[in-house]
Write a protein that holds these residues in place. Sequence first.
Motif, PDB file in Angstrom:
ATOM      1  N   THR A  43       0.747  -1.147  -0.017  1.00 51.28           N
ATOM      2  CA  THR A  43      -0.074   0.186   0.135  1.00 51.28           C
ATOM      3  C   THR A  43       0.953   1.376   0.055  1.00 51.28           C
ATOM      4  O   THR A  43       1.831   1.171   0.453  1.00 51.28           O
ATOM      5  CB  THR A  43      -0.781  -0.059   1.306  1.00 51.28           C
ATOM      6  N   GLY A  44       0.332   2.314  -0.522  1.00 52.72           N
ATOM      7  CA  GLY A  44       0.987   3.623  -0.299  1.00 52.72           C
ATOM      8  C   GLY A  44       0.457   4.455   0.890  1.00 52.72           C
ATOM      9  O   GLY A  44       0.863   5.542   0.961  1.00 52.72           O
ATOM     10  N   SER A  45      -0.698   3.645   1.793  1.00 53.23           N
ATOM     11  CA  SER A  45      -1.218   4.689   2.633  1.00 53.23           C
ATOM     12  C   SER A  45      -0.651   4.045   3.956  1.00 53.23           C
ATOM     13  O   SER A  45      -0.370   2.936   4.361  1.00 53.23           O
ATOM     14  CB  SER A  45      -2.803   4.326   2.566  1.00 53.23           C
ATOM     15  N   ASP A  46      -0.263   5.083   4.983  1.00 52.52           N
ATOM     16  CA  ASP A  46       0.145   4.629   6.153  1.00 52.52           C
ATOM     17  C   ASP A  46      -0.983   4.675   7.491  1.00 52.52           C
ATOM     18  O   ASP A  46      -0.881   4.498   8.531  1.00 52.52           O
ATOM     19  CB  ASP A  46       1.174   5.730   6.682  1.00 52.52           C
ATOM     20  N   CYS A  47      -2.342   4.636   6.813  1.00 53.70           N
ATOM     21  CA  CYS A  47      -3.352   4.473   7.591  1.00 53.70           C
ATOM     22  C   CYS A  47      -3.224   5.247   8.855  1.00 53.70           C
ATOM     23  O   CYS A  47      -3.314   5.000  10.127  1.00 53.70           O
ATOM     24  CB  CYS A  47      -3.401   3.137   8.076  1.00 53.70           C
ATOM     25  N   GLU A  48      -3.295   6.482   8.814  1.00 55.41           N
ATOM     26  CA  GLU A  48      -3.240   7.586   9.849  1.00 55.41           C
ATOM     27  C   GLU A  48      -1.975   7.089  10.896  1.00 55.41           C
ATOM     28  O   GLU A  48      -2.114   7.558  12.178  1.00 55.41           O
ATOM     29  CB  GLU A  48      -4.613   7.492  10.666  1.00 55.41           C
ATOM     30  N   GLY A  49      -0.950   6.777  10.344  1.00 56.18           N
ATOM     31  CA  GLY A  49       0.484   6.530  11.058  1.00 56.18           C
ATOM     32  C   GLY A  49       0.011   5.570  12.231  1.00 56.18           C
ATOM     33  O   GLY A  49       0.635   5.647  13.310  1.00 56.18           O
ATOM     34  N   ALA A  50      -0.675   4.510  11.865  1.00 57.50           N
ATOM     35  CA  ALA A  50      -0.858   3.591  13.026  1.00 57.50           C
ATOM     36  C   ALA A  50       0.562   2.662  13.371  1.00 57.50           C
ATOM     37  O   ALA A  50       0.588   2.225  14.327  1.00 57.50           O
ATOM     38  CB  ALA A  50      -1.786   2.384  12.221  1.00 57.50           C
ATOM     39  N   GLY A  51       1.311   2.905  12.517  1.00 55.84           N
ATOM     40  CA  GLY A  51       2.775   2.152  12.843  1.00 55.84           C
ATOM     41  C   GLY A  51       3.901   2.438  12.076  1.00 55.84           C
ATOM     42  O   GLY A  51       3.429   2.891  10.917  1.00 55.84           O
ATOM     43  N   GLU A  52       5.059   2.027  12.386  1.00 53.93           N
ATOM     44  CA  GLU A  52       6.195   1.996  11.430  1.00 53.93           C
ATOM     45  C   GLU A  52       6.076   0.930  10.216  1.00 53.93           C
ATOM     46  O   GLU A  52       5.423  -0.066  10.555  1.00 53.93           O
ATOM     47  CB  GLU A  52       7.436   1.906  12.116  1.00 53.93           C
ATOM     48  N   MET A  53       6.646   1.456   9.182  1.00 51.06           N
ATOM     49  CA  MET A  53       6.264   0.671   7.990  1.00 51.06           C
ATOM     50  C   MET A  53       7.551  -0.173   7.591  1.00 51.06           C
ATOM     51  O   MET A  53       8.734   0.624   7.472  1.00 51.06           O
ATOM     52  CB  MET A  53       5.437   1.454   6.928  1.00 51.06           C
ATOM     53  N   PHE A  54       7.296  -1.358   6.729  1.00 50.89           N
ATOM     54  CA  PHE A  54       8.478  -2.062   6.047  1.00 50.89           C
ATOM     55  C   PHE A  54       8.368  -1.524   4.437  1.00 50.89           C
ATOM     56  O   PHE A  54       6.986  -1.547   4.177  1.00 50.89           O
ATOM     57  CB  PHE A  54       8.224  -3.478   6.032  1.00 50.89           C
ATOM     58  N   ARG A  55       9.213  -1.127   4.017  1.00 50.01           N
ATOM     59  CA  ARG A  55       9.337  -0.452   2.612  1.00 50.01           C
ATOM     60  C   ARG A  55       9.282  -1.632   1.612  1.00 50.01           C
ATOM     61  O   ARG A  55       9.932  -2.740   2.171  1.00 50.01           O
ATOM     62  CB  ARG A  55      10.406   0.165   2.472  1.00 50.01           C
ATOM     63  N   ARG A  95       5.504   4.527  -7.454  1.00 50.80           N
ATOM     64  CA  ARG A  95       5.617   5.390  -6.105  1.00 50.80           C
ATOM     65  C   ARG A  95       6.147   4.688  -5.068  1.00 50.80           C
ATOM     66  O   ARG A  95       6.420   3.351  -5.074  1.00 50.80           O
ATOM     67  CB  ARG A  95       4.270   5.798  -6.143  1.00 50.80           C
ATOM     68  N   GLU A  96       6.491   5.238  -4.019  1.00 48.57           N
ATOM     69  CA  GLU A  96       6.867   4.687  -2.742  1.00 48.57           C
ATOM     70  C   GLU A  96       5.779   3.758  -2.067  1.00 48.57           C
ATOM     71  O   GLU A  96       4.651   4.214  -1.980  1.00 48.57           O
ATOM     72  CB  GLU A  96       7.420   5.557  -1.654  1.00 48.57           C
ATOM     73  N   THR A  97       6.115   2.336  -1.946  1.00 54.18           N
ATOM     74  CA  THR A  97       5.179   1.747  -1.408  1.00 54.18           C
ATOM     75  C   THR A  97       5.371   0.900  -0.041  1.00 54.18           C
ATOM     76  O   THR A  97       6.815   0.665   0.183  1.00 54.18           O
ATOM     77  CB  THR A  97       4.493   0.490  -2.202  1.00 54.18           C
ATOM     78  N   ALA A  98       4.788   0.483   0.972  1.00 56.43           N
ATOM     79  CA  ALA A  98       5.062  -0.357   2.017  1.00 56.43           C
ATOM     80  C   ALA A  98       4.103  -1.396   2.363  1.00 56.43           C
ATOM     81  O   ALA A  98       2.877  -1.470   1.744  1.00 56.43           O
ATOM     82  CB  ALA A  98       5.158   0.897   3.329  1.00 56.43           C
ATOM     83  N   LEU A  99       4.354  -2.155   3.325  1.00 54.87           N
ATOM     84  CA  LEU A  99       3.410  -3.035   3.971  1.00 54.87           C
ATOM     85  C   LEU A  99       2.371  -2.505   4.887  1.00 54.87           C
ATOM     86  O   LEU A  99       2.613  -1.704   5.626  1.00 54.87           O
ATOM     87  CB  LEU A  99       4.175  -4.383   4.782  1.00 54.87           C
ATOM     88  N   THR A 100       1.191  -2.849   4.535  1.00 54.10           N
ATOM     89  CA  THR A 100      -0.045  -2.421   5.353  1.00 54.10           C
ATOM     90  C   THR A 100       0.125  -2.619   6.945  1.00 54.10           C
ATOM     91  O   THR A 100       0.357  -3.342   7.344  1.00 54.10           O
ATOM     92  CB  THR A 100      -1.432  -3.016   4.934  1.00 54.10           C
ATOM     93  N   VAL A 101      -0.269  -1.456   7.350  1.00 57.11           N
ATOM     94  CA  VAL A 101      -0.267  -1.701   8.850  1.00 57.11           C
ATOM     95  C   VAL A 101      -1.850  -1.689   9.414  1.00 57.11           C
ATOM     96  O   VAL A 101      -2.066  -1.694  10.518  1.00 57.11           O
ATOM     97  CB  VAL A 101       0.311  -0.210   9.820  1.00 57.11           C
ATOM     98  N   SER A 102      -2.701  -1.432   8.317  1.00 53.02           N
ATOM     99  CA  SER A 102      -4.406  -1.829   8.570  1.00 53.02           C
ATOM    100  C   SER A 102      -4.996  -1.784   7.341  1.00 53.02           C
ATOM    101  O   SER A 102      -4.725  -1.030   6.456  1.00 53.02           O
ATOM    102  CB  SER A 102      -4.568  -0.624   9.642  1.00 53.02           C
ATOM    103  N   GLY A 103      -5.977  -2.853   7.432  1.00 51.68           N
ATOM    104  CA  GLY A 103      -6.813  -2.682   6.302  1.00 51.68           C
ATOM    105  C   GLY A 103      -8.273  -1.761   6.613  1.00 51.68           C
ATOM    106  O   GLY A 103      -9.076  -1.689   5.734  1.00 51.68           O
ATOM    107  N   GLN A 104      -7.852  -0.862   7.533  1.00 50.44           N
ATOM    108  CA  GLN A 104      -9.078  -0.295   8.170  1.00 50.44           C
ATOM    109  C   GLN A 104      -9.707   0.832   6.890  1.00 50.44           C
ATOM    110  O   GLN A 104     -11.049   0.701   6.640  1.00 50.44           O
ATOM    111  CB  GLN A 104      -8.827   0.527   9.192  1.00 50.44           C
ATOM    112  N   LEU A 105      -8.786   1.485   6.023  1.00 51.98           N
ATOM    113  CA  LEU A 105      -9.210   2.356   5.124  1.00 51.98           C
ATOM    114  C   LEU A 105     -10.455   1.902   4.299  1.00 51.98           C
ATOM    115  O   LEU A 105     -11.233   2.271   3.606  1.00 51.98           O
ATOM    116  CB  LEU A 105      -8.279   3.209   4.582  1.00 51.98           C
ATOM    117  N   GLU A 106      -9.605   0.705   3.515  1.00 51.89           N
ATOM    118  CA  GLU A 106     -10.288  -0.009   2.391  1.00 51.89           C
ATOM    119  C   GLU A 106     -11.804  -0.539   2.949  1.00 51.89           C
ATOM    120  O   GLU A 106     -12.658  -0.984   2.313  1.00 51.89           O
ATOM    121  CB  GLU A 106      -9.379  -1.043   1.694  1.00 51.89           C
ATOM    122  N   GLY A 107     -11.255  -1.277   4.294  1.00 53.15           N
ATOM    123  CA  GLY A 107     -12.541  -1.861   4.815  1.00 53.15           C
ATOM    124  C   GLY A 107     -13.636  -0.876   5.137  1.00 53.15           C
ATOM    125  O   GLY A 107     -14.968  -1.129   4.943  1.00 53.15           O
TER     126      GLY A 107
END
Lengths: 352, 352
Positions: A164-176, A202-214
């Motif tokens: 994902t490209g979203s950090d989901c409101e900064g829920a946690g540190e992300m893996f690139r 674009r820059e992408t990372a592993l999700t910290v939450s599926g909340q936004l798409e949920g």
Amino acid sequence: MKTQHTRIHEVLTHGQPGQEITVKGWVRSRRGNKQVQFIALNDGSCLATIQVVVDLQTIEADALRAVTTGACIRATGLLVASPAKGQSVEIQARELEIYGSADPEAYPLQKKGHSLEFLREIAHLRPRTNTFGAVLRVRNAMAFAIHRFFQQRGFVYLHTPIITGSDCEGAGEMFRVTTLDAKEPPTNEQGAVDYEQDFFGRETALTVSGQLEGELGALALGLVYTFGPTFRAENSNTARHLAEFWMIEPEMAFYELTDTMDLAEDFLKFLVQTALDECSADLEFLSSHYDKDLFERLRSTIGSAFERLSYGEALDILEKSTKKFEFPISWGGDLQAEHERYLVEECFKRPV
Amino acid sequence: MKTQHTRIHEVLTHGQPGQEITVKGWVRSRRGNKQVQFIALNDGSCLATIQVVVDLQTIEADALRAVTTGACIRATGLLVASPAKGQSVEIQARELEIYGSADPEAYPLQKKGHSLEFLREIAHLRPRTNTFGAVLRVRNAMAFAIHRFFQQRGFVYLHTPIITGSDCEGAGEMFRVTTLDAKEPPTNEQGAVDYEQDFFGRETALTVSGQLEGELGALALGLVYTFGPTFRAENSNTARHLAEFWMIEPEMAFYELTDTMDLAEDFLKFLVQTALDECSADLEFLSSHYDKDLFERLRSTIGSAFERLSYGEALDILEKSTKKFEFPISWGGDLQAEHERYLVEECFKRPV
């Protein structure tokens, strides 16, 4: 050709003495004397082993030499009522076949207990232990119960994006996540890494939450849930942090707060009840080896209504308590783990 | 306070005329005249909309101004038998409440069909379309059916690692997962990127397969399956490649080849039968809009035994065929997609 064998869980729960039966599995132990040998065989279908009794007049002692802890074998014979305690049936072996041996000098799992730290070093073998077998079977039962719970209520299971490209409101540190050259990534005119050349442009990372798409799913399908892997890159070695874990996120359109609280309470009680109903042998093992109060805690969770109180009421209780907290309590601030634990464990003694 | 509403799927399948009922959802369309207006309301619980009939003597026309395509509303009223064709019941509105309006000038989803390419640009809204609603509901039904199938047979669901150091026998190109500085990663004495300073102390990537861990699970638990996200970083824009997808991998100890073929055939037939049983309205929509032969193909999949033949027999058939293949056929080589398609679609006309 099809396999002709019965899983040990099936034999132990529904096997009728007098049947000819074949089981296949891994040897947990072998003991006995010059007349008779006893093999404890496990196939992972349950915690228990089945006892295979080998009369050395029927099977030559030589054939047993490779039947050591960890060996993979087939045993065929007559199922009979067992005189031993703790088991209803056992197998009088007529035939043994060895599929794979395990060198007793090299095979690291022996009958004695092993530390979790040691088992971590042999992660490829630890599913064969009672502890990890029990954990994996309980986890399996809980995963399926999670789906049953939501499916019964008409929720739609969503697979939200992992990359994902979203950090989901900064829920946690992300893996690139990247396919750019690791050592010398391309740079743009500003001298920064040129993510336009990366796999997704674009820059992408592993999700910290599926909340936004949920939430987007809920605003179209009404009731949805996610249940998938989630990632946090905090460099923290505590029991509260995992780099990779599976998370459940229901999202409900048109729910009032009471509906949401009911759902959460029903959900937890359903899971605990399912664990008690379907995993009793595994839970008994885990309780006796790791957590004596496990059953009491599980039964108390389903036995009472969860406490519900407002944030203001919680603050009142915490302010009036004589307990010394590391973090101060002030209206408007988040509750810390120590505050939540006080409310649950000391004040109400049940889920809050 | 709890919500008091009934989901539209429930109303359409079990609603009794004469009930007072409340539904909540998103407006698909509104039409009518100065006496009566008809709102088509969908809440994602099924493909169908429910018709909400608004008598302008009961509800003022002003209250309807914001009831446009995409608006989120509550409708309360009497459920009555519907005179319109294609629906058994409709709601005579007594009360409307608007939760959220949708500016008709700006809201991009209108009654007319949209291309999949356009919908991709508004991914946050596309679950509200018939197409994506149908796809998500069918996918949900299939995901749950996958779990039911394996659980009924005593398989243990494993969550195998997503972040891994294993390339699983080179199954595909991998995405790198890292927390090292993107532009100037640390280097070691040899001048290479120093992965010892990365999050896990070594180079890691997204999994291309849970197979290896699944096999270890099967060699302890007997029957296991994985069902989780998998990743391939090939830079390929074909219908056969996805960067991120969910994959199912069963692993069975002690299975003979026939057992494995039986499992695969039973699995596919169970899924197709479940889709036909539980998703008929969504499949009818997908068939009529995208794939006229869908039902015929699904029914033929469950209606016949799958063809089973050896590699040698397949090679014989391909060599004797007059079909021109792009890739040559030679004993020992892998079959290409064109060869498999020929066997399935032209030679046997069923799964092989």
